[in-house]
Design an enzyme around this catalytic site. Sequence first.
Site, PDB file in Angstrom:
ATOM      1  N   SER A 186       0.360  -1.375  -0.052  1.00 49.10           N
ATOM      2  CA  SER A 186       0.184  -0.047   0.511  1.00 49.10           C
ATOM      3  C   SER A 186       1.033   1.157  -0.291  1.00 49.10           C
ATOM      4  O   SER A 186       1.388   1.393  -1.266  1.00 49.10           O
ATOM      5  CB  SER A 186      -0.836  -0.076   1.169  1.00 49.10           C
ATOM      6  OG  SER A 186      -1.992   0.860   0.689  1.00 49.10           O
ATOM      7  N   THR A 187       1.127   2.074   0.927  1.00 48.41           N
ATOM      8  CA  THR A 187       1.230   3.486   0.768  1.00 48.41           C
ATOM      9  C   THR A 187       2.982   2.912   0.566  1.00 48.41           C
ATOM     10  O   THR A 187       4.095   1.942   1.483  1.00 48.41           O
ATOM     11  CB  THR A 187       1.277   4.016   2.597  1.00 48.41           C
ATOM     12  OG1 THR A 187      -0.408   4.198   2.666  1.00 48.41           O
ATOM     13  CG2 THR A 187       2.034   5.356   2.418  1.00 48.41           C
ATOM     14  N   HIS A 213      -3.017  -1.554  -3.218  1.00 48.81           N
ATOM     15  CA  HIS A 213      -3.686  -0.149  -3.243  1.00 48.81           C
ATOM     16  C   HIS A 213      -3.657   0.657  -4.021  1.00 48.81           C
ATOM     17  O   HIS A 213      -2.519   1.637  -3.940  1.00 48.81           O
ATOM     18  CB  HIS A 213      -4.020   0.046  -1.544  1.00 48.81           C
ATOM     19  CG  HIS A 213      -4.495  -1.037  -0.635  1.00 48.81           C
ATOM     20  ND1 HIS A 213      -3.997  -0.433   0.458  1.00 48.81           N
ATOM     21  CD2 HIS A 213      -4.575  -2.760  -0.918  1.00 48.81           C
ATOM     22  CE1 HIS A 213      -4.178  -1.730   1.277  1.00 48.81           C
ATOM     23  NE2 HIS A 213      -4.927  -2.545   0.441  1.00 48.81           N
ATOM     24  N   MET A 307      -0.040   1.506   4.887  1.00 49.50           N
ATOM     25  CA  MET A 307      -0.065   1.746   6.377  1.00 49.50           C
ATOM     26  C   MET A 307      -1.732   0.900   6.407  1.00 49.50           C
ATOM     27  O   MET A 307      -2.059   0.029   5.949  1.00 49.50           O
ATOM     28  CB  MET A 307      -1.316   2.941   5.783  1.00 49.50           C
ATOM     29  CG  MET A 307      -2.083   3.281   7.212  1.00 49.50           C
ATOM     30  SD  MET A 307      -1.052   3.758   8.593  1.00 49.50           S
ATOM     31  CE  MET A 307      -0.633   4.700   8.432  1.00 49.50           C
ATOM     32  N   ASP A 310      -3.930  -5.102   5.863  1.00 52.84           N
ATOM     33  CA  ASP A 310      -4.673  -6.027   5.017  1.00 52.84           C
ATOM     34  C   ASP A 310      -3.311  -6.762   4.414  1.00 52.84           C
ATOM     35  O   ASP A 310      -2.075  -6.381   4.774  1.00 52.84           O
ATOM     36  CB  ASP A 310      -4.915  -5.328   3.803  1.00 52.84           C
ATOM     37  CG  ASP A 310      -5.386  -6.056   2.805  1.00 52.84           C
ATOM     38  OD1 ASP A 310      -5.999  -6.317   3.244  1.00 52.84           O
ATOM     39  OD2 ASP A 310      -5.557  -5.015   1.589  1.00 52.84           O
TER      40      ASP A 310
END
Length: 369
Positions: A186-187, A213, A307, A310
């Site tokens: 993600s991030t 993401h 973050m 997940d």
Amino acid sequence: MTRARTAERGGNARVSAVVVDDSQFMRTVIVDILEEAGIDVLETASDGETGIEAVLDADPDVVTMDLKMPGVDGLEAVDRIMAERPTPVLVLSAHAADGAELTFEAMEKGAVDFFEKPSGEVSIGLKQQQEALVSTVRSVANADVSATEAAAQHARGGTAGGASTAETTSRGTEVPDHPTLVIGSSTGGPTVVEGVLSELPIEADFRVLVVQHMPEGFTERFAKRLDDASDYTVREAADGDRIGGGDALVARGDSHLEVSGYGGGRLRVSLTDDDPVNNVRPAVDVTLRTAAERIDGPLSVAILTGMGADGADGVRAVSAVGGAVIAQDEATSAVFGMPQRAIETGAVDDVCPRDELVAGIVDATTEQQ
């Protein structure tokens, strides 16, 4: 000097920001949203040069950055901010093809993450996404920008890179037949994913699924970048796609990616618009759960920077069927949320810095023979 990692911000903890956008209307909308959520907007700027000065003067926790601006544009502004006062940057990007490409270029220069600008009536679209924007701003403010810079430097071919494909395969290890690798991030993830795919040895013949993401409209371009960087054939996933060794699929934005079938060393995927899981779609957990259920060959997972939690439930499922789980370490993660939650499950077999992820994946897969 690179700012040190801050304590994880959440809830109503104070965060300070500088907003850079050449549209006065957009600046006003963004400032209203952030300040209503308790984020202190220290300064605004209408171009990159003024934005750089604002960052140097105000020393914010996070910068929201437009890309297409007169004079010094967002790309140059990100580059100079990372050189002069490294600060977490959130790019606000249009989803058009050129906007997507500029966004990935900004991330190569050190931006942490991006948020898609709405189309149509801007104020209505952005107001509807207020909660998501505020959450993303807080997430980026919490990023370890030094880790992001290292990942960006590696993606540009700098000295922060890890073992090359030749170095990875020179160990003499032999990966078992028909291995599958699922990458979740993600991030801060796109540049790390690109680095992993660029180093992953084609001789290992992985079937690769990437769940990053990322909103719809960006994943097709992301897949193209990965395809250009890797010996693997990479494309955005479509419903019913089948892949074999040497192929990789990127989960399409706003769709869950499920493994729907497996046989003869080939796997089939399905896309669904089921409700978000962990507040995201695509969700790493969905792909991992279905992979654990249906793949009976060697299965490995790499949980990278991001973050949230997940992937944590999914790695439990993979571990339960004998699969291997690798997590990126804290020092090289822009945001240590996803790897940390995975580690806390007890299902992670190895924790690796960015430059050892591929070697860790190959070793863990080899041990499944």
